[in-house]
Scaffold this active site. Sequence first.
Site, mmCIF file in Angstrom:
data_model
loop_
_atom_site.group_PDB
_atom_site.id
_atom_site.type_symbol
_atom_site.label_atom_id
_atom_site.label_comp_id
_atom_site.label_asym_id
_atom_site.label_seq_id
_atom_site.Cartn_x
_atom_site.Cartn_y
_atom_site.Cartn_z
ATOM 1 N N CYS A 192 10.150 -18.157 2.665
ATOM 2 C CA CYS A 192 11.511 -17.688 2.932
ATOM 3 C C CYS A 192 12.174 -18.491 4.045
ATOM 4 O O CYS A 192 11.578 -18.686 5.112
ATOM 5 C CB CYS A 192 11.428 -16.211 3.326
ATOM 6 N N ARG A 223 19.414 -11.244 -6.048
ATOM 7 C CA ARG A 223 18.685 -10.773 -4.871
ATOM 8 C C ARG A 223 19.452 -11.078 -3.583
ATOM 9 O O ARG A 223 19.298 -10.415 -2.579
ATOM 10 C CB ARG A 223 17.316 -11.454 -4.852
HETATM 11 P P1 RVP Z 1 4.631 -13.757 1.614
HETATM 12 O O1 RVP Z 1 3.605 -12.742 1.257
HETATM 13 O O2 RVP Z 1 4.626 -14.125 3.076
HETATM 14 O O3 RVP Z 1 4.547 -14.987 0.747
HETATM 15 O O4 RVP Z 1 6.068 -13.081 1.374
HETATM 16 C C1 RVP Z 1 6.462 -12.548 0.144
HETATM 17 C C2 RVP Z 1 7.808 -11.907 0.309
HETATM 18 O O5 RVP Z 1 8.798 -12.878 0.646
HETATM 19 C C3 RVP Z 1 8.369 -11.250 -0.939
HETATM 20 O O6 RVP Z 1 7.812 -9.997 -1.213
HETATM 21 C C4 RVP Z 1 9.849 -11.175 -0.631
HETATM 22 O O7 RVP Z 1 10.199 -10.066 0.175
HETATM 23 C C5 RVP Z 1 10.082 -12.426 0.190
HETATM 24 N N1 RVP Z 1 10.693 -13.496 -0.599
HETATM 25 C C6 RVP Z 1 10.571 -13.776 -1.914
HETATM 26 N N2 RVP Z 1 11.319 -14.862 -2.187
HETATM 27 C C7 RVP Z 1 11.875 -15.214 -1.027
HETATM 28 C C8 RVP Z 1 12.788 -16.326 -0.809
HETATM 29 O O8 RVP Z 1 12.985 -17.173 -1.662
HETATM 30 N N3 RVP Z 1 13.398 -16.370 0.358
HETATM 31 N N4 RVP Z 1 11.485 -14.385 -0.055
#
Ligand code: RVP
Length: 500
Positions: free
Chosen positions: A319, A418
Amino acid sequence: MAFYYNEPSRTFSEYLLVPNLSTKECIPDNVALKTPIVKHKVGEKPSLELNIPVASAIMQSVSDNNMAIALAKCGGISFIYGSQSIESQAEMVRKVKKYKAGFVLSDSNLRPDNKLRDVVAIKEKTGHSTIAITEDGTPTGKLLGIVTSRDYRLSRASLDEEISTFMTPFSQLIYGNEKTSLKEANDLIWEHKLNCLPIIDNNQKLMYFVFRKDYDSHKENPNELLDKSKSLIVGAGINTRDYKERVATLVEAGVDIVCIDSSDGYSEWQSETIKWIKANYNGDVKVGAGNVVDKEGFRYLVDAGADFIKVGIGGGSICITREQKGIGRGQASSLIEVSAARDEYMKETGIYVPICSDGGIVHDYHMVLALAMGADFIMLGRYFARFDESPTRKLKVGGNFVKEYWGEGSNRARNWQRYDMGGEAKLGFEEGVDSYVPYAGKLKDNLDTTIYKIKSTMCNCGALSVSDLQQKARITLVSATSIKEGGAHDVILKDKEISS
Ligand code: RVP
């Protein structure tokens, strides 16, 4: 004047748990990780619980039907990604609900007029040597025969040979029907010395295969998360745009719970969506909402009727929301504040609202910290993306196996709902990246180890359940120097090359 927080927002790596007395009964075998995922009156049993406190993220690169089956077998839940058509998402839900332990949908299928070269190609692709020969080449077409490696000799046969000339035809097959139980299927397999047993319906259409090796699968998964009719439990992501059609189709497909998937859930759109679902389904359809990072966001969504609240903005491994938009908050600080708001709400109303900590888990101990800080379950993307069961490709990069993992906010996922706040599509920008994660093998093997670690840490904290941990945990901030002390230091690690 703007409001300023007095403290910087913090994340899991800045905290540690201080052990409590471990009594003699504090052993991992005695730790129960059952946890609620929907709101309920204090003291009453929630209508939906997990057997282990983990959920897989609502992401294309993480949660499809295969992930959902593998995780529910271990006791957790997947939320199948919503950034796909309503029909294909519902189809994935249906596949999970129809799944019967030991009964597998055939993944290698050909028609009788296909050639031996097609057999070789499909075997290479799937790694499976049992191929169903159906009239139309689909996994549920009329079964006309089976090909296994016993039916041909590559050294002798021509690759142009038609399958109909060497397959074992239907007339010579032993098969089961819709009523055949797993035990009966296995009795047939043993009696007739088979490797697999096809299960067909009244019209000779293939339903499943039962393979000899799957016999013990039920016994291996004592934590399996099942509904009243013994189907696996599954969730699904929804958005605040097409929710009326999507929820109706998902409910029809048998989904057990939905969750609104948004990077910032403190919005009127979410409130409207929750209220509509609650009003139109008599409160029977369970809906999670989020993501939020503070008590105001929590209260707003709970007042709208949400069944659980998801916490976290910008902490996900893929993210870049914080970099792109400058919004977010350290995951630990968010969780601590939202948990306090939840406890306050519980005192006021007698209703317990479960919290899901979403994103940013790097080490297994972060999960215990999240639980100790008040989360009832944890959503993970990167963690699950590494396994065989995630929907993405496994590749070799720089001599190591990796799996692809991309964010829902990346160009690759194109999950604009989203992040959508209206406005021109051409002005859209990415909030996630496309990446690789180290390949880690089978979900169950890894998850078993993680769960054992969680239980061991809980024993150090003198806690035998999640709620016990939430009440008893003693948590300390650590200085940057102490964090350094926590890893191996001042030694020469044997697996690192010694440079002169
Ligand atoms: P991680 O477990 O740290 O990989 O995080 C997963 C989370 O990141 C997802 O459950 C969602 O809330 C968030 N996410 C998913 N896509 C993105 C993005 O493209 N920014 N963020």
